[in-house]
Enzyme design. Sequence first.
Site, mmCIF file in Angstrom:
data_model
loop_
_atom_site.group_PDB
_atom_site.id
_atom_site.type_symbol
_atom_site.label_atom_id
_atom_site.label_comp_id
_atom_site.label_asym_id
_atom_site.label_seq_id
_atom_site.Cartn_x
_atom_site.Cartn_y
_atom_site.Cartn_z
ATOM 1 N N SER A 9 -0.036 -10.328 -9.084
ATOM 2 C CA SER A 9 -1.230 -9.587 -8.672
ATOM 3 C C SER A 9 -2.111 -9.245 -9.868
ATOM 4 C CB SER A 9 -0.817 -8.298 -7.955
ATOM 5 O OG SER A 9 -1.961 -7.503 -7.722
ATOM 6 N N HIS A 34 -2.287 -13.342 -6.588
ATOM 7 C CA HIS A 34 -2.605 -12.358 -5.544
ATOM 8 C C HIS A 34 -3.832 -11.552 -5.978
ATOM 9 C CE1 HIS A 34 -1.232 -9.661 -2.208
ATOM 10 N NE2 HIS A 34 -1.655 -8.672 -2.969
ATOM 11 N N ASP A 36 -6.267 -8.432 -4.832
ATOM 12 C CA ASP A 36 -6.386 -7.263 -3.962
ATOM 13 C C ASP A 36 -7.846 -6.843 -3.828
ATOM 14 O OD1 ASP A 36 -3.629 -6.481 -3.278
ATOM 15 O OD2 ASP A 36 -3.398 -6.304 -5.451
ATOM 16 N N MET A 38 -10.349 -4.196 -2.313
ATOM 17 C CA MET A 38 -10.370 -2.823 -1.768
ATOM 18 C C MET A 38 -11.816 -2.337 -1.693
ATOM 19 S SD MET A 38 -7.242 -1.130 -3.929
ATOM 20 C CE MET A 38 -5.752 -2.052 -4.350
ATOM 21 N N HIS A 67 -5.616 -10.389 -0.415
ATOM 22 C CA HIS A 67 -5.145 -9.257 0.394
ATOM 23 C C HIS A 67 -6.298 -8.277 0.543
ATOM 24 C CE1 HIS A 67 -2.274 -5.503 0.458
ATOM 25 N NE2 HIS A 67 -2.872 -5.699 1.619
ATOM 26 N N MET A 69 -7.878 -4.958 1.709
ATOM 27 C CA MET A 69 -7.680 -3.573 2.137
ATOM 28 C C MET A 69 -9.077 -3.006 2.355
ATOM 29 S SD MET A 69 -4.667 -2.951 -0.585
ATOM 30 C CE MET A 69 -5.129 -4.503 -1.361
ATOM 31 N N MET A 138 3.869 -3.924 3.499
ATOM 32 C CA MET A 138 3.594 -3.065 2.347
ATOM 33 C C MET A 138 4.846 -2.234 2.070
ATOM 34 S SD MET A 138 0.554 -3.745 1.257
ATOM 35 C CE MET A 138 0.771 -2.588 -0.098
ATOM 36 N N GLY A 143 -3.374 0.700 -2.146
ATOM 37 C CA GLY A 143 -4.494 1.294 -2.870
ATOM 38 C C GLY A 143 -4.346 1.279 -4.381
ATOM 39 N N PHE A 144 -3.112 1.365 -4.841
ATOM 40 C CA PHE A 144 -2.918 1.499 -6.288
ATOM 41 C C PHE A 144 -1.705 0.716 -6.773
ATOM 42 C CE2 PHE A 144 -5.081 5.201 -4.679
ATOM 43 C CZ PHE A 144 -6.183 5.273 -5.515
ATOM 44 N N ASP A 176 4.910 -6.277 -0.787
ATOM 45 C CA ASP A 176 3.890 -5.919 -1.768
ATOM 46 C C ASP A 176 3.990 -4.439 -2.089
ATOM 47 O OD1 ASP A 176 1.611 -5.697 -3.303
ATOM 48 O OD2 ASP A 176 0.202 -6.228 -1.702
ATOM 49 N N GLY A 178 5.610 -2.064 -5.698
ATOM 50 C CA GLY A 178 6.828 -1.601 -6.350
ATOM 51 C C GLY A 178 7.890 -2.672 -6.540
ATOM 52 N N SER A 199 2.163 -4.630 -11.661
ATOM 53 C CA SER A 199 2.476 -3.946 -12.916
ATOM 54 C C SER A 199 3.771 -4.452 -13.544
ATOM 55 C CB SER A 199 2.536 -2.431 -12.693
ATOM 56 O OG SER A 199 3.462 -2.113 -11.684
#
Length: 222
Positions: A9, A34, A36, A38, A67, A69, A138, A143-144, A176, A178, A199
């Site tokens: 990501s 990936h 994201d 938003m 993805h 959002m 999810m 969001g983060f 998706d 963690g 991350s």
Amino acid sequence: MSGMRIAASVLSADLLQLEEQIRLVEDAGADWIHVDVMDGHFVPNLTFGAGMIAAVRRTTTLPVDVHLMVERPETFIDAFADAGASVFTFHPEATRHVQRQLEAVRQRGMLAGLALNPGTPLGLAEEVLDDLDLLLLMTVNPGFPAQEFIPASLGKIGRARHLLEERGSAAYLEVDGGISRETIFAARSAGADTFVAGSAIFAADDPAREVRELRKRCLTVT
Ligand code: DX5
Ligand code: ZN
């Protein structure tokens, strides 16, 4: 269940070095990139649009896993298809006619994905399973980046895998949020086959090594 994919990501990448960072993870064996999207409404954060998707598309031959959002994701089907998105995944709460949008996504030549928040029941996807190429669960609230994997997700992953098998669906089962060295084995064991990691990869000292490590952690799952 066979095969696994790592979707790196770019939300956590160094955007000023994006080309280099994508090459790095691609060379290390990442399978998808990936992205994201938003809108500051569906989730309280603002990120990328079609320009970013087109830039990623120019940089890599890997599938671009988008993805969304955002509210009214249907607004972006044509623009993102034109920009070169390979997978178009949206949240069912964001649109009134989920099945219609899934069909529209396929008609534009993209894989159609549906994303479920931790609190959204699996039954929603069950109703449109035949229209799905990918089911995204999810494992954090969206969001983060860099949030903690929600352990209760494991039961839902297991139930989703069971549902796909029962219905003879070949849809990807993506998770998706963690995903790290610590959580990927459990998610894989529960039945996920596609792993988004932001991350864990890009905040690591050596992103390439992290991609290889994530894959290695899954090798013992049959
Ligand atoms: C979160 C995004 C994720 C994000 C995951 O809302 O959908 O794709 O990049 O970040 P990590 O892997 O850091 O949890
Ligand atoms: Zn995502």
